[in-house]
Design a protein around this motif. Structure first.
Motif, PDB file in Angstrom:
ATOM      1  N   GLU A 294       0.868  -1.183   0.000  1.00 37.74           N
ATOM      2  CA  GLU A 294       0.000   0.000   0.000  1.00 37.74           C
ATOM      3  C   GLU A 294       0.902   1.230   0.000  1.00 37.74           C
ATOM      4  OE1 GLU A 294      -2.323   2.905   0.146  1.00 37.74           O
ATOM      5  OE2 GLU A 294      -3.532   1.100   0.474  1.00 37.74           O
ATOM      6  N   ASP A 295       0.662   2.172  -0.939  1.00 38.35           N
ATOM      7  CA  ASP A 295       1.573   3.308  -1.065  1.00 38.35           C
ATOM      8  C   ASP A 295       1.299   4.435  -0.082  1.00 38.35           C
ATOM      9  OD1 ASP A 295      -0.774   4.119  -2.255  1.00 38.35           O
ATOM     10  OD2 ASP A 295       0.191   5.222  -3.882  1.00 38.35           O
ATOM     11  N   GLU A 296       0.200   4.376   0.655  1.00 41.63           N
ATOM     12  CA  GLU A 296      -0.079   5.386   1.667  1.00 41.63           C
ATOM     13  C   GLU A 296       0.292   4.813   3.040  1.00 41.63           C
ATOM     14  OE1 GLU A 296      -4.083   6.668   1.366  1.00 41.63           O
ATOM     15  OE2 GLU A 296      -3.883   7.391  -0.694  1.00 41.63           O
ATOM     16  N   ILE A 297       1.322   5.368   3.658  1.00 42.20           N
ATOM     17  CA  ILE A 297       1.858   4.808   4.899  1.00 42.20           C
ATOM     18  C   ILE A 297       0.813   4.740   6.013  1.00 42.20           C
ATOM     19  CG2 ILE A 297       3.574   5.140   6.727  1.00 42.20           C
ATOM     20  CD1 ILE A 297       5.464   6.256   4.633  1.00 42.20           C
ATOM     21  N   PRO A 298       0.038   5.806   6.276  1.00 43.46           N
ATOM     22  CA  PRO A 298      -0.980   5.700   7.340  1.00 43.46           C
ATOM     23  C   PRO A 298      -1.993   4.601   7.070  1.00 43.46           C
ATOM     24  CG  PRO A 298      -0.615   8.000   6.746  1.00 43.46           C
ATOM     25  CD  PRO A 298       0.079   7.172   5.717  1.00 43.46           C
ATOM     26  N   ALA A 299      -2.404   4.452   5.809  1.00 39.35           N
ATOM     27  CA  ALA A 299      -3.371   3.405   5.457  1.00 39.35           C
ATOM     28  C   ALA A 299      -2.769   2.024   5.657  1.00 39.35           C
ATOM     29  CB  ALA A 299      -3.836   3.582   4.015  1.00 39.35           C
ATOM     30  N   ALA A 300      -1.486   1.868   5.316  1.00 40.65           N
ATOM     31  CA  ALA A 300      -0.809   0.576   5.495  1.00 40.65           C
ATOM     32  C   ALA A 300      -0.699   0.223   6.970  1.00 40.65           C
ATOM     33  CB  ALA A 300       0.580   0.629   4.861  1.00 40.65           C
ATOM     34  N   ARG A 301      -0.347   1.189   7.793  1.00 38.79           N
ATOM     35  CA  ARG A 301      -0.220   0.935   9.234  1.00 38.79           C
ATOM     36  C   ARG A 301      -1.570   0.597   9.855  1.00 38.79           C
ATOM     37  NH1 ARG A 301       3.754   6.083  10.688  1.00 38.79           N
ATOM     38  NH2 ARG A 301       5.719   5.136   9.935  1.00 38.79           N
ATOM     39  N   LEU A 302      -2.594   1.302   9.416  1.00 38.12           N
ATOM     40  CA  LEU A 302      -3.932   1.037   9.944  1.00 38.12           C
ATOM     41  C   LEU A 302      -4.392  -0.366   9.564  1.00 38.12           C
ATOM     42  CD1 LEU A 302      -6.536   1.876  11.338  1.00 38.12           C
ATOM     43  CD2 LEU A 302      -7.265   2.957   9.195  1.00 38.12           C
ATOM     44  N   LEU A 303      -4.197  -0.749   8.299  1.00 36.59           N
ATOM     45  CA  LEU A 303      -4.601  -2.084   7.859  1.00 36.59           C
ATOM     46  C   LEU A 303      -3.829  -3.151   8.614  1.00 36.59           C
ATOM     47  CD1 LEU A 303      -6.188  -3.959   6.055  1.00 36.59           C
ATOM     48  CD2 LEU A 303      -4.524  -3.557   4.228  1.00 36.59           C
ATOM     49  N   LYS A 304      -2.547  -2.931   8.837  1.00 35.27           N
ATOM     50  CA  LYS A 304      -1.730  -3.890   9.600  1.00 35.27           C
ATOM     51  C   LYS A 304      -2.291  -4.092  11.000  1.00 35.27           C
ATOM     52  CE  LYS A 304       3.089  -4.861  10.917  1.00 35.27           C
ATOM     53  NZ  LYS A 304       2.959  -5.067  12.362  1.00 35.27           N
ATOM     54  N   SER A 305      -2.644  -3.000  11.670  1.00 34.39           N
ATOM     55  CA  SER A 305      -3.179  -3.098  13.024  1.00 34.39           C
ATOM     56  C   SER A 305      -4.534  -3.795  13.035  1.00 34.39           C
ATOM     57  CB  SER A 305      -3.285  -1.716  13.666  1.00 34.39           C
ATOM     58  OG  SER A 305      -4.257  -0.923  13.002  1.00 34.39           O
ATOM     59  N   MET A 306      -5.335  -3.578  12.001  1.00 37.21           N
ATOM     60  CA  MET A 306      -6.649  -4.217  11.914  1.00 37.21           C
ATOM     61  C   MET A 306      -6.504  -5.727  11.703  1.00 37.21           C
ATOM     62  SD  MET A 306      -8.659  -1.387   9.562  1.00 37.21           S
ATOM     63  CE  MET A 306     -10.216  -2.286   9.514  1.00 37.21           C
ATOM     64  N   VAL A 307      -5.585  -6.115  10.810  1.00 36.44           N
ATOM     65  CA  VAL A 307      -5.362  -7.544  10.565  1.00 36.44           C
ATOM     66  C   VAL A 307      -4.846  -8.224  11.825  1.00 36.44           C
ATOM     67  CG1 VAL A 307      -3.992  -9.226   9.259  1.00 36.44           C
ATOM     68  CG2 VAL A 307      -4.967  -7.246   8.091  1.00 36.44           C
ATOM     69  N   GLU A 308      -3.899  -7.591  12.499  1.00 42.94           N
ATOM     70  CA  GLU A 308      -3.321  -8.183  13.709  1.00 42.94           C
ATOM     71  C   GLU A 308      -4.344  -8.276  14.837  1.00 42.94           C
ATOM     72  OE1 GLU A 308       1.384  -6.953  13.207  1.00 42.94           O
ATOM     73  OE2 GLU A 308       0.015  -5.580  14.236  1.00 42.94           O
ATOM     74  N   ALA A 309      -5.298  -7.352  14.861  1.00 46.45           N
ATOM     75  CA  ALA A 309      -6.342  -7.414  15.886  1.00 46.45           C
ATOM     76  C   ALA A 309      -7.291  -8.586  15.629  1.00 46.45           C
ATOM     77  CB  ALA A 309      -7.121  -6.100  15.919  1.00 46.45           C
ATOM     78  N   ILE A 310      -7.563  -8.859  14.345  1.00 47.76           N
ATOM     79  CA  ILE A 310      -8.464  -9.948  13.988  1.00 47.76           C
ATOM     80  C   ILE A 310      -7.767 -11.298  14.090  1.00 47.76           C
ATOM     81  CG2 ILE A 310      -9.828 -10.943  12.092  1.00 47.76           C
ATOM     82  CD1 ILE A 310     -10.350  -8.083  11.138  1.00 47.76           C
ATOM     83  N   ARG A 311      -6.491 -11.357  13.665  1.00 41.25           N
ATOM     84  CA  ARG A 311      -5.711 -12.592  13.702  1.00 41.25           C
ATOM     85  C   ARG A 311      -4.364 -12.318  14.379  1.00 41.25           C
ATOM     86  NH1 ARG A 311      -9.974 -14.189  12.813  1.00 41.25           N
ATOM     87  NH2 ARG A 311     -10.733 -15.658  11.216  1.00 41.25           N
ATOM     88  N   PRO A 312      -4.338 -12.293  15.712  1.00 40.62           N
ATOM     89  CA  PRO A 312      -3.095 -11.979  16.440  1.00 40.62           C
ATOM     90  C   PRO A 312      -1.952 -12.947  16.148  1.00 40.62           C
ATOM     91  CG  PRO A 312      -5.008 -11.905  17.900  1.00 40.62           C
ATOM     92  CD  PRO A 312      -5.474 -12.506  16.620  1.00 40.62           C
ATOM     93  N   SER A 313      -2.264 -14.160  15.726  1.00 43.63           N
ATOM     94  CA  SER A 313      -1.224 -15.164  15.490  1.00 43.63           C
ATOM     95  C   SER A 313      -0.532 -14.995  14.134  1.00 43.63           C
ATOM     96  CB  SER A 313      -1.820 -16.574  15.574  1.00 43.63           C
ATOM     97  OG  SER A 313      -2.794 -16.774  14.569  1.00 43.63           O
ATOM     98  N   TRP A 314      -1.092 -14.152  13.260  1.00 45.08           N
ATOM     99  CA  TRP A 314      -0.509 -13.972  11.929  1.00 45.08           C
ATOM    100  C   TRP A 314       0.776 -13.153  11.988  1.00 45.08           C
ATOM    101  CZ3 TRP A 314      -4.439 -12.895   7.425  1.00 45.08           C
ATOM    102  CH2 TRP A 314      -5.331 -13.984   7.333  1.00 45.08           C
ATOM    103  N   GLU A 315       1.660 -13.418  11.059  1.00 45.88           N
ATOM    104  CA  GLU A 315       2.848 -12.595  10.855  1.00 45.88           C
ATOM    105  C   GLU A 315       2.554 -11.637   9.706  1.00 45.88           C
ATOM    106  OE1 GLU A 315       7.363 -13.096   9.084  1.00 45.88           O
ATOM    107  OE2 GLU A 315       6.481 -14.777  10.213  1.00 45.88           O
TER     108      GLU A 315
END
Length: 260
Positions: A11-32
């Motif tokens: 994702e070329d927008e850094i804030p959007a990439a960080r937000l998506l990362k945090s959302m994925v990790e919240a849904i699946r904490p075991s994912w890398e």
């Protein structure tokens, strides 16, 4: 030993990439989860020197080209979930070919649906995607198309039809399974679309889905105040009959939206 699911975000927008990362990790904490630079050159280089992940969250438009070019060069052996600001009509082709997509701004519920869909597809190989020339043509055409958002609604009055301009709407709300648009002058009209559909058709730079019941225009916001349980209260003009609360799960996205 159970292997860890590996996900990559491009994702070329850094804030959007960080937000998506945090959302994925919240849904699946075991994912890398790994965030790559939002450009083709560096992302292709990473894929050439690292094991391919199980799933990629891939923005259609990258900083130096489109995701069509990335797929051609990197040939990822991964499930792909596209992230895009294109409307539902343009990206419907993806769902017809069992490739999921997330419309921006990304909502937790849709992200969770995409993750569950990925987990249910136990055997998916990107070779099928590369061999589907029709899908590649759809992706390429989307990458070269300027996004168009809804600008008006056709309203049925007592004795006539008339158009309501989106620029004149302060906020939308749902009540008793109906959706209402409230104009800057305080008039209300029934809209024959759910808030979910409106989220896909309206410019995300102008409208934010505060909660399940309301969607507000950036121009209608008068005041923002802290509220109980890490939420915030939003005051709008014209005033809404109920208190508009942004949940703690949406606070980060809300702040990013206000500061865009």
């Amino acid at each position: 030993m159970i292997s860890t699911t590996k996900a990559v975000i491009i994702e070329d927008e850094i804030p959007a990439a960080r937000l998506l990362k945090s959302m994925v990790e919240a849904i699946r904490p075991s994912w890398e989860v790994v965030v790559l630079p939002g450009n083709i050159e560096e992302s292709v280089e990473w894929f050439n020197s690292n094991p391919h992940p199980d799933i990629i969250f891939l923005d259609i438009q990258l900083s130096d080209g489109n995701s069509f070019m990335f797929i051609e060069q990197a040939k990822p052996e991964s499930m792909i979930v596209f992230t895009t600001a294109y409307d539902e009509y343009a990206v419907r082709a993806f769902s017809l070919n069992s490739i999921d997509y997330l419309l921006k701004p990304i909502h937790k519920e849709r992200l969770q649906d995409a993750i569950v869909k990925f987990e249910n597809l136990t055997s998916r190989y990107i070779k099928d995607f590369n061999e589907n020339s029709q899908m590649l043509e759809v992706l390429q055409s989307l990458s070269n198309t300027e996004k168009r958002y809804r600008t008006r609604f056709l309203i049925s009055g007592v004795d006539r039809l008339f158009t309501l301009q989106v620029n004149d709407i302060a906020y939308f709300y749902s009540e008793n399974k109906e959706t209402f648009a409230v104009t800057t002058s305080g008039k209300e009209y029934i809209i024959d679309l759910s808030l979910d559909k409106l989220s896909e058709q309206l410019d995300p730079d102008r409208f934010f889905r505060a909660n399940r019941q309301t969607m507000v225009s950036i121009d209608a916001i008068q005041k923002i105040e802290p509220y109980f349980q890490n939420r915030v209260s939003v005051a709008v003009q014209p005033p809404f009959k109920n208190k508009i609360l942004v949940s703690k799960e949406k606070i980060t996205a809300f702040k990013l939206w206000l500061n865009y």
